[in-house]
Design a protein around this motif. Structure first.
Motif, PDB file in Angstrom:
ATOM      1  N   LEU A  20      -5.697   2.974  -3.219  1.00 51.78           N
ATOM      2  CA  LEU A  20      -4.571   3.764  -2.764  1.00 51.78           C
ATOM      3  C   LEU A  20      -5.066   4.808  -1.767  1.00 51.78           C
ATOM      4  O   LEU A  20      -6.023   5.540  -2.051  1.00 51.78           O
ATOM      5  CB  LEU A  20      -3.888   4.466  -3.938  1.00 51.78           C
ATOM      6  CG  LEU A  20      -2.779   5.465  -3.590  1.00 51.78           C
ATOM      7  CD1 LEU A  20      -1.589   4.757  -2.961  1.00 51.78           C
ATOM      8  CD2 LEU A  20      -2.353   6.237  -4.826  1.00 51.78           C
ATOM      9  N   VAL A  21      -4.421   4.875  -0.607  1.00 50.75           N
ATOM     10  CA  VAL A  21      -4.728   5.908   0.385  1.00 50.75           C
ATOM     11  C   VAL A  21      -3.513   6.812   0.483  1.00 50.75           C
ATOM     12  O   VAL A  21      -2.421   6.362   0.853  1.00 50.75           O
ATOM     13  CB  VAL A  21      -5.055   5.297   1.758  1.00 50.75           C
ATOM     14  CG1 VAL A  21      -5.269   6.399   2.792  1.00 50.75           C
ATOM     15  CG2 VAL A  21      -6.294   4.412   1.663  1.00 50.75           C
ATOM     16  N   VAL A  22      -3.681   8.077   0.138  1.00 52.05           N
ATOM     17  CA  VAL A  22      -2.583   9.039   0.178  1.00 52.05           C
ATOM     18  C   VAL A  22      -2.668   9.803   1.490  1.00 52.05           C
ATOM     19  O   VAL A  22      -3.548  10.638   1.682  1.00 52.05           O
ATOM     20  CB  VAL A  22      -2.644  10.010  -1.017  1.00 52.05           C
ATOM     21  CG1 VAL A  22      -1.412  10.910  -1.017  1.00 52.05           C
ATOM     22  CG2 VAL A  22      -2.753   9.248  -2.322  1.00 52.05           C
ATOM     23  N   GLY A  23      -1.776   9.474   2.414  1.00 44.00           N
ATOM     24  CA  GLY A  23      -1.782  10.094   3.729  1.00 44.00           C
ATOM     25  C   GLY A  23      -2.032   9.062   4.806  1.00 44.00           C
ATOM     26  O   GLY A  23      -3.024   8.325   4.760  1.00 44.00           O
ATOM     27  N   GLY A  24      -1.136   9.003   5.785  1.00 37.60           N
ATOM     28  CA  GLY A  24      -1.238   7.995   6.837  1.00 37.60           C
ATOM     29  C   GLY A  24      -1.565   8.581   8.193  1.00 37.60           C
ATOM     30  O   GLY A  24      -1.105   8.073   9.219  1.00 37.60           O
ATOM     31  N   GLY A  25      -2.353   9.656   8.216  1.00 40.04           N
ATOM     32  CA  GLY A  25      -2.853  10.172   9.478  1.00 40.04           C
ATOM     33  C   GLY A  25      -4.088   9.401   9.915  1.00 40.04           C
ATOM     34  O   GLY A  25      -4.378   8.307   9.393  1.00 40.04           O
ATOM     35  N   PHE A  26      -4.848   9.956  10.861  1.00 38.66           N
ATOM     36  CA  PHE A  26      -5.982   9.224  11.409  1.00 38.66           C
ATOM     37  C   PHE A  26      -7.024   8.912  10.352  1.00 38.66           C
ATOM     38  O   PHE A  26      -7.592   7.816  10.327  1.00 38.66           O
ATOM     39  CB  PHE A  26      -6.609  10.019  12.559  1.00 38.66           C
ATOM     40  CG  PHE A  26      -7.075   9.155  13.688  1.00 38.66           C
ATOM     41  CD1 PHE A  26      -6.246   8.859  14.753  1.00 38.66           C
ATOM     42  CD2 PHE A  26      -8.352   8.603  13.678  1.00 38.66           C
ATOM     43  CE1 PHE A  26      -6.669   8.034  15.792  1.00 38.66           C
ATOM     44  CE2 PHE A  26      -8.786   7.785  14.712  1.00 38.66           C
ATOM     45  CZ  PHE A  26      -7.939   7.494  15.771  1.00 38.66           C
ATOM     46  N   ALA A  27      -7.277   9.843   9.444  1.00 40.15           N
ATOM     47  CA  ALA A  27      -8.259   9.597   8.386  1.00 40.15           C
ATOM     48  C   ALA A  27      -7.786   8.512   7.432  1.00 40.15           C
ATOM     49  O   ALA A  27      -8.537   7.597   7.074  1.00 40.15           O
ATOM     50  CB  ALA A  27      -8.541  10.893   7.620  1.00 40.15           C
ATOM     51  N   GLY A  28      -6.525   8.611   6.997  1.00 36.93           N
ATOM     52  CA  GLY A  28      -6.000   7.627   6.055  1.00 36.93           C
ATOM     53  C   GLY A  28      -5.910   6.234   6.642  1.00 36.93           C
ATOM     54  O   GLY A  28      -6.253   5.241   5.987  1.00 36.93           O
ATOM     55  N   ILE A  29      -5.469   6.145   7.897  1.00 37.86           N
ATOM     56  CA  ILE A  29      -5.396   4.843   8.566  1.00 37.86           C
ATOM     57  C   ILE A  29      -6.783   4.223   8.667  1.00 37.86           C
ATOM     58  O   ILE A  29      -6.974   3.026   8.391  1.00 37.86           O
ATOM     59  CB  ILE A  29      -4.775   4.997   9.965  1.00 37.86           C
ATOM     60  CG1 ILE A  29      -3.293   5.350   9.861  1.00 37.86           C
ATOM     61  CG2 ILE A  29      -4.950   3.722  10.784  1.00 37.86           C
ATOM     62  CD1 ILE A  29      -2.658   5.735  11.175  1.00 37.86           C
ATOM     63  N   THR A  30      -7.770   5.039   9.066  1.00 38.80           N
ATOM     64  CA  THR A  30      -9.136   4.529   9.199  1.00 38.80           C
ATOM     65  C   THR A  30      -9.669   4.037   7.868  1.00 38.80           C
ATOM     66  O   THR A  30     -10.232   2.936   7.775  1.00 38.80           O
ATOM     67  CB  THR A  30     -10.062   5.624   9.760  1.00 38.80           C
ATOM     68  OG1 THR A  30      -9.562   6.065  11.023  1.00 38.80           O
ATOM     69  CG2 THR A  30     -11.479   5.099   9.928  1.00 38.80           C
ATOM     70  N   ALA A  31      -9.477   4.831   6.817  1.00 30.18           N
ATOM     71  CA  ALA A  31      -9.960   4.438   5.492  1.00 30.18           C
ATOM     72  C   ALA A  31      -9.300   3.140   5.032  1.00 30.18           C
ATOM     73  O   ALA A  31      -9.969   2.232   4.508  1.00 30.18           O
ATOM     74  CB  ALA A  31      -9.690   5.562   4.486  1.00 30.18           C
ATOM     75  N   ALA A  32      -7.988   3.041   5.231  1.00 25.80           N
ATOM     76  CA  ALA A  32      -7.265   1.852   4.793  1.00 25.80           C
ATOM     77  C   ALA A  32      -7.744   0.600   5.515  1.00 25.80           C
ATOM     78  O   ALA A  32      -7.975  -0.451   4.895  1.00 25.80           O
ATOM     79  CB  ALA A  32      -5.767   2.049   5.024  1.00 25.80           C
ATOM     80  N   LEU A  33      -7.917   0.696   6.808  1.00 30.43           N
ATOM     81  CA  LEU A  33      -8.343  -0.470   7.592  1.00 30.43           C
ATOM     82  C   LEU A  33      -9.770  -0.879   7.264  1.00 30.43           C
ATOM     83  O   LEU A  33     -10.074  -2.076   7.172  1.00 30.43           O
ATOM     84  CB  LEU A  33      -8.197  -0.170   9.083  1.00 30.43           C
ATOM     85  CG  LEU A  33      -6.756  -0.152   9.598  1.00 30.43           C
ATOM     86  CD1 LEU A  33      -6.698   0.419  11.007  1.00 30.43           C
ATOM     87  CD2 LEU A  33      -6.156  -1.559   9.576  1.00 30.43           C
ATOM     88  N   GLU A  34     -10.647   0.089   7.096  1.00 33.14           N
ATOM     89  CA  GLU A  34     -12.040  -0.240   6.773  1.00 33.14           C
ATOM     90  C   GLU A  34     -12.116  -0.998   5.451  1.00 33.14           C
ATOM     91  O   GLU A  34     -12.884  -1.961   5.312  1.00 33.14           O
ATOM     92  CB  GLU A  34     -12.892   1.030   6.707  1.00 33.14           C
ATOM     93  CG  GLU A  34     -13.018   1.772   8.024  1.00 33.14           C
ATOM     94  CD  GLU A  34     -13.924   1.077   9.030  1.00 33.14           C
ATOM     95  OE1 GLU A  34     -14.380  -0.053   8.764  1.00 33.14           O
ATOM     96  OE2 GLU A  34     -14.177   1.662  10.094  1.00 33.14           O
ATOM     97  N   ALA A  35     -11.314  -0.589   4.469  1.00 34.24           N
ATOM     98  CA  ALA A  35     -11.331  -1.267   3.168  1.00 34.24           C
ATOM     99  C   ALA A  35     -10.634  -2.628   3.238  1.00 34.24           C
ATOM    100  O   ALA A  35     -11.123  -3.623   2.692  1.00 34.24           O
ATOM    101  CB  ALA A  35     -10.663  -0.382   2.116  1.00 34.24           C
ATOM    102  N   ALA A  36      -9.496  -2.673   3.938  1.00 33.03           N
ATOM    103  CA  ALA A  36      -8.735  -3.925   4.008  1.00 33.03           C
ATOM    104  C   ALA A  36      -9.475  -5.007   4.767  1.00 33.03           C
ATOM    105  O   ALA A  36      -9.394  -6.198   4.425  1.00 33.03           O
ATOM    106  CB  ALA A  36      -7.380  -3.663   4.655  1.00 33.03           C
TER     107      ALA A  36
END
Length: 424
Positions: A20-36
């Motif tokens: 789960l990534v809480v927050g869809g700013g630049f940090a959250g988007i980056t974290a989500a994509l790196e994991a996905a």
């Protein structure tokens, strides 16, 4: 651009190797994509109706002065093309329980009143003339009751502000849509997720200028914040990129930028907000590109770490820029609404009162916990999130950062989250 994978609500139980990534700013988007992109299912929960966070609200970001769409469009394409990333906008985490590898999370999603049939044609927006204050523009502009926040909004789907609309206006909005995309029966949803790790990327908010009473914050019409100035300079902002005084719309010929407005102050923010000096130097460039205005920057220290020194040196070469080392003590206004700045030059010891057409306060970065219950990770004395077991902070939820370092911290948080769930 096509829709991202949007979660449609209901009760959903995920396997515990999801993140789960809480927050869809630049940090959250980056974290989500790196994991996905290494195979993990990821949910992004964002409180706003769009992804992109504070970066989306900028005119440009340094050092190359790129528009926000430059970096965000690439990320949005990656989200659109990756079915392992699910996006939940207008949503908040309401409760959290469990331990690392086995968290139970309850998500509450607010109604958008616009479904996936929306083509962003704008006919709903044109159906009413009522305007309200634009949150996206930090109160500097207005928006309609059916609106999209900015031209590259993602998901590219309108929002209906049902709370401010009359029944007649709501019906007009619905009837104007040729695609049957306006759903006035839309209800809020609550659903559960089971996840193995959580990335907290809730970002930052500008420090409340109204608390800076000696600087006229929130009181003097021609004293604005750095993020409000950013919106004035943006081509999609309230003035189409033209710098003007809020009081009368005149083009300012003399502008002051006041550094550390609330930062490095034990009565407000006890820390340096890292990017404020660079942001103001960027704003000097905005000003000089658009006008022949004279600019003064009042500062305690000009902090431009690492590679940003070159940016500072190039900006300082402008003959219309004056740099004054000194902390501003007070700002008042004269009978014509012109801000008058009181400051003591730390190098000469001379105290002056100088009149300007407009003053911009470099308000600091305060951590925002929007969309996250207090149980999700501990915070330090300044409100920044501290990593815990299976909970990892990224971006400005962790500490004040620029866009580049925000992306780096998003990658780091993703790696830690993966290490938590790997093999489950």
């Amino acid at each position: 651009m096509a829709e991202p994978q949007l979660y449609s609500g209901g009760v959903k139980r995920m396997s515990n190797n999801s993140i789960l990534v809480v927050g869809g700013g630049f940090a959250g988007i980056t974290a989500a994509l790196e994991a996905a992109e290494v195979g993990y299912e990821v949910y992004i929960v964002e409180t706003n109706p769009y992804l992109g966070g504070r970066v989306a609200q900028l005119n440009q970001y340094f050092p190359k002065l790129c528009p926000p769409s430059c970096g965000l469009e690439i990320q949005f394409q990656r989200i659109k093309n990756n079915p392992k990333v699910k996006v939940i906008t207008m949503a908040d985490v309401k409760s959290l329980s469990g331990t690392a590898g086995n968290y139970n999370v309850t998500i509450a999603q607010r109604p958008r009143f616009v479904n996936e049939k929306c083509t962003a044609c704008g006919k709903c927006e044109a159906a009413t003339s009522t305007k309200v204050t634009s949150e996206f523009d930090f109160g500097t502009g207005k928006r309609g009751l059916a609106y999209k926040t900015h031209p590259f909004m993602f998901p590219m789907r309108y929002v209906v502000d049902a709370g401010n609309a009359s029944e007649g206006e709501l019906n007009a909005i619905k009837n104007a849509c040729p695609y049957d995309a306006v759903d006035l029966d839309d209800k809020g949803k609550t659903f559960d997720l089971a996840v193995g790790a959580i990335v907290v990327a809730t970002g930052w908010k500008p420090y409340d200028a109204a608390k800076l009473t000696n600087l006229g914050g929130g009181k003097l019409k021609n004293v604005i914040t750095n993020m409000q100035f950013e919106r004035y300079c943006a081509p999609n902002g309230p003035t189409g990129g033209k710098i003007m005084r809020p009081s009368d719309g005149a083009e300012p010929k003399k502008i002051a930028f006041v550094q550390c407005a609330g930062s490095r102050d034990q009565n407000h923010l006890n820390y340096c907000s890292y990017i404020c000096c660079m942001a103001s130097l960027k704003h000097v460039r905005y000003t000089r590109e658009r006008s022949d205005a004279a600019v003064t920057v009042y500062y305690i220290d000009l902090r431009t770490p690492g590679r940003y020194a070159k940016f500072k040196d190039a900006t300082e070469a402008d003959p219309k820029l004056s740099l004054v080392k000194g902390k501003v003590a007070a700002i008042v206004e004269d009978a014509q609404g012109n801000p008058v700045v009181t400051v003591e030059n730390a190098l000469t010891g001379i105290k002056t009162d100088e009149k300007f057409d407009m003053v911009v306060l470099a308000t600091g970065m305060e951590p925002s916990c929007a969309g996250l219950p207090g149980a999700a990770g501990a915070t330090d004395a300044d409100g920044f999130v501290i990593d815990g077991e299976g909970i990892f902070a990224a971006g400005c939820a962790k500490q004040p950062l620029d866009v580049m370092k925000t992306a780096q911290s998003g990658t780091a948080a993703a790696m830690k989250a993966i290490q938590t769930v790997v093999g489950r």
